[in-house]
Write a protein that holds these residues in place. Structure first.
Motif, PDB file in Angstrom:
ATOM      1  N   LEU A  18       2.089  18.114   2.507  1.00 28.93           N
ATOM      2  CA  LEU A  18       3.538  17.955   2.514  1.00 28.93           C
ATOM      3  C   LEU A  18       3.914  16.478   2.600  1.00 28.93           C
ATOM      4  N   VAL A  19       5.208  16.204   2.584  1.00 26.07           N
ATOM      5  CA  VAL A  19       5.709  14.861   2.873  1.00 26.07           C
ATOM      6  C   VAL A  19       6.628  14.948   4.088  1.00 26.07           C
ATOM      7  N   PRO A  20       6.797  13.873   4.829  1.00 19.85           N
ATOM      8  CA  PRO A  20       7.759  13.883   5.933  1.00 19.85           C
ATOM      9  C   PRO A  20       9.178  13.938   5.351  1.00 19.85           C
ATOM     10  N   ASP A  21       9.899  15.035   5.595  1.00 22.57           N
ATOM     11  CA  ASP A  21      11.222  15.183   4.983  1.00 22.57           C
ATOM     12  C   ASP A  21      12.320  15.429   6.010  1.00 22.57           C
ATOM     13  N   LEU A  22      12.014  15.195   7.287  1.00 21.93           N
ATOM     14  CA  LEU A  22      13.022  15.398   8.321  1.00 21.93           C
ATOM     15  C   LEU A  22      13.593  14.060   8.780  1.00 21.93           C
ATOM     16  N   THR A  23      13.825  13.189   7.800  1.00 22.62           N
ATOM     17  CA  THR A  23      14.518  11.895   7.930  1.00 22.62           C
ATOM     18  C   THR A  23      13.725  10.858   8.704  1.00 22.62           C
ATOM     19  N   GLY A  24      12.393  11.045   8.823  1.00 21.77           N
ATOM     20  CA  GLY A  24      11.613  10.106   9.616  1.00 21.77           C
ATOM     21  C   GLY A  24      11.078   8.896   8.873  1.00 21.77           C
ATOM     22  N   THR A  25      11.052   8.927   7.532  1.00 18.78           N
ATOM     23  CA  THR A  25      10.403   7.830   6.809  1.00 18.78           C
ATOM     24  C   THR A  25      11.188   6.524   6.903  1.00 18.78           C
ATOM     25  N   LYS A  26      12.503   6.584   6.831  1.00 21.42           N
ATOM     26  CA  LYS A  26      13.300   5.351   6.880  1.00 21.42           C
ATOM     27  C   LYS A  26      13.172   4.637   8.230  1.00 21.42           C
ATOM     28  N   PRO A  27      13.389   5.324   9.368  1.00 20.23           N
ATOM     29  CA  PRO A  27      13.228   4.608  10.634  1.00 20.23           C
ATOM     30  C   PRO A  27      11.801   4.121  10.852  1.00 20.23           C
ATOM     31  N   LEU A  28      10.815   4.864  10.376  1.00 17.41           N
ATOM     32  CA  LEU A  28       9.425   4.419  10.536  1.00 17.41           C
ATOM     33  C   LEU A  28       9.218   3.095   9.809  1.00 17.41           C
ATOM     34  N   VAL A  29       9.664   3.011   8.561  1.00 18.90           N
ATOM     35  CA  VAL A  29       9.527   1.763   7.795  1.00 18.90           C
ATOM     36  C   VAL A  29      10.317   0.637   8.450  1.00 18.90           C
ATOM     37  N   GLU A  30      11.518   0.940   8.921  1.00 20.27           N
ATOM     38  CA  GLU A  30      12.324  -0.097   9.554  1.00 20.27           C
ATOM     39  C   GLU A  30      11.675  -0.642  10.817  1.00 20.27           C
ATOM     40  N   LEU A  31      10.961   0.213  11.531  1.00 17.69           N
ATOM     41  CA  LEU A  31      10.359  -0.200  12.792  1.00 17.69           C
ATOM     42  C   LEU A  31       9.023  -0.914  12.615  1.00 17.69           C
ATOM     43  N   VAL A  32       8.194  -0.450  11.670  1.00 21.52           N
ATOM     44  CA  VAL A  32       6.830  -1.000  11.588  1.00 21.52           C
ATOM     45  C   VAL A  32       6.532  -1.688  10.262  1.00 21.52           C
ATOM     46  N   GLY A  33       7.413  -1.591   9.267  1.00 20.18           N
ATOM     47  CA  GLY A  33       7.151  -2.170   7.964  1.00 20.18           C
ATOM     48  C   GLY A  33       6.476  -1.183   7.024  1.00 20.18           C
ATOM     49  N   VAL A  34       6.554  -1.474   5.740  1.00 14.48           N
ATOM     50  CA  VAL A  34       6.035  -0.545   4.729  1.00 14.48           C
ATOM     51  C   VAL A  34       4.524  -0.364   4.852  1.00 14.48           C
ATOM     52  N   ALA A  35       3.774  -1.462   4.962  1.00  6.47           N
ATOM     53  CA  ALA A  35       2.314  -1.359   4.964  1.00  6.47           C
ATOM     54  C   ALA A  35       1.822  -0.520   6.138  1.00  6.47           C
ATOM     55  N   LYS A  36       2.327  -0.783   7.318  1.00 13.65           N
ATOM     56  CA  LYS A  36       1.877  -0.026   8.489  1.00 13.65           C
ATOM     57  C   LYS A  36       2.333   1.429   8.395  1.00 13.65           C
ATOM     58  N   ALA A  37       3.532   1.667   7.856  1.00  9.86           N
ATOM     59  CA  ALA A  37       4.006   3.038   7.686  1.00  9.86           C
ATOM     60  C   ALA A  37       3.100   3.807   6.719  1.00  9.86           C
ATOM     61  N   VAL A  38       2.696   3.156   5.629  1.00  7.55           N
ATOM     62  CA  VAL A  38       1.771   3.786   4.678  1.00  7.55           C
ATOM     63  C   VAL A  38       0.466   4.140   5.385  1.00  7.55           C
ATOM     64  N   GLU A  39      -0.059   3.218   6.157  1.00  8.81           N
ATOM     65  CA  GLU A  39      -1.334   3.452   6.849  1.00  8.81           C
ATOM     66  C   GLU A  39      -1.223   4.597   7.849  1.00  8.81           C
ATOM     67  N   ILE A  40      -0.131   4.636   8.606  1.00 13.49           N
ATOM     68  CA  ILE A  40       0.050   5.695   9.608  1.00 13.49           C
ATOM     69  C   ILE A  40       0.201   7.062   8.940  1.00 13.49           C
ATOM     70  N   CYS A  41       1.005   7.117   7.878  1.00 17.29           N
ATOM     71  CA  CYS A  41       1.284   8.404   7.227  1.00 17.29           C
ATOM     72  C   CYS A  41       0.109   8.918   6.409  1.00 17.29           C
ATOM     73  N   LEU A  42      -0.545   8.041   5.672  1.00 20.37           N
ATOM     74  CA  LEU A  42      -1.565   8.504   4.733  1.00 20.37           C
ATOM     75  C   LEU A  42      -2.937   8.680   5.363  1.00 20.37           C
ATOM     76  N   THR A  43      -3.125   8.163   6.570  1.00 21.21           N
ATOM     77  CA  THR A  43      -4.354   8.476   7.300  1.00 21.21           C
ATOM     78  C   THR A  43      -4.137   9.631   8.268  1.00 21.21           C
ATOM     79  N   ALA A  44      -2.866   9.923   8.576  1.00 20.49           N
ATOM     80  CA  ALA A  44      -2.515  10.962   9.556  1.00 20.49           C
ATOM     81  C   ALA A  44      -3.233  10.731  10.888  1.00 20.49           C
ATOM     82  N   ARG A  45      -3.401   9.457  11.232  1.00 21.23           N
ATOM     83  CA  ARG A  45      -4.108   9.137  12.468  1.00 21.23           C
ATOM     84  C   ARG A  45      -3.161   9.188  13.665  1.00 21.23           C
ATOM     85  N   THR A  46      -3.730   9.127  14.845  1.00 23.13           N
ATOM     86  CA  THR A  46      -2.966   9.148  16.078  1.00 23.13           C
ATOM     87  C   THR A  46      -2.628   7.737  16.522  1.00 23.13           C
TER      88      THR A  46
END
Length: 271
Positions: free
Chosen positions: A155-183
């Protein structure tokens, strides 16, 4: 919704003065979320009492929220709610309407007239992580763990979480967090800007109480105007933001020192 109806869904909603508290209350399921959870959150937002200024979102038990109830992936789904398979079979407009309704349960937490605080202990996975991201501020217990699990589930995160995540940590870190599904643990979350404060678990209530009390010390109209400015800042140029500041300040000064404001101050002085 009545407290009994919310209890059946696994939610509690309480208002004390200017503070409202929403509690995910399915501790036996690690506060897993369902279609009904999201619809109920949306209804709470639509009917929030006007005097509420601070909304606290928390989870009962060891975890904030383990994310989506896994029964939604099964053929049978959830009694009375269906499954992802049944939603996927809907026509295009109806399908999108279901997602839009779910998103409304998260979007209202960013309203300028309130400040929302996520109080996170244990796991906040997928939808749980996105619910925390939907809040303006996050206080974490030292055992808190964030994980954006959606990509691992197809799936993709579709409950409005992608924008604040990018705003808080930046695109590169958001990609790493989401696409590794790490803790992401509590201390890393603090370093990345995903949390305003990390405290021992036994101090969570004290910490959120202190923050809520501090937020209530400011003028309500000024706080809402300031939040509007901050929410829009990223999408404006410096010149546009300066113009927005001027417009908000003009409104504040007229309210405070215009004829109506002067009359209110005179009345207060005489009383």
């Amino acid at each position: 919704m009545t407290s009994e109806e919310l209890a059946e869904i696994g939610l509690r909603f309480e208002v004390g003065g200017e503070i409202a508290t929403i509690t995910l209350d399915r501790p036996d399921k690690r506060n897993a979320q369902t279609f009904a959870t999201w619809s109920a959150l949306a209804r709470i937002g639509r009917t929030l009492p006007e005097h509420v200024r601070v909304v606290v979102v928390r989870g009962e038990g060891p975890s904030f929220s383990a994310g989506i109830d896994l029964r939604m992936f099964t053929t049978k789904g959830l009694p009375g709610q269906g499954s992802f398979a049944s939603v996927a079979a809907l026509d295009g407009e109806t399908f999108l309407a279901r997602i839009t309704e779910a998103q409304q349960g998260f979007l209202w937490l960013r309203r300028p007239d309130i400040v929302s605080i996520a109080v996170v202990q244990g796991h906040a996975i997928g939808a749980g992580f996105q619910l925390a991201l939907s809040c303006d501020l996050r206080i974490l217990a030292d055992d808190a763990k964030f994980c954006m699990k959606e990509a691992a589930l197809g799936l993709v995160p579709d409950l409005t979480g992608t924008k604040p995540l990018v705003e808080l940590v930046g695109v590169a870190k958001a990609v790493e967090i989401c696409l590794t599904a790490r803790t992401v643990g509590a201390e890393e979350a603090l370093r990345l800007g995903l949390a305003e404060r990390v405290v021992p678990r036994e101090r969570l209530d004290e910490a959120v109480g202190e923050l809520a009390a501090a937020l209530l010390t400011t003028d309500r109209a000024a706080a809402a105007a300031t939040k509007r400015l901050l929410l829009g800042a990223a999408d404006r140029t410096l010149e546009e933001q300066s113009a927005a500041e001027r417009a908000e300040q003009a409104e504040r000064l007229r309210a405070l020192f215009g004829a109506k404001g002067a009359a209110r101050r005179d009345g207060s002085a005489q009383s």
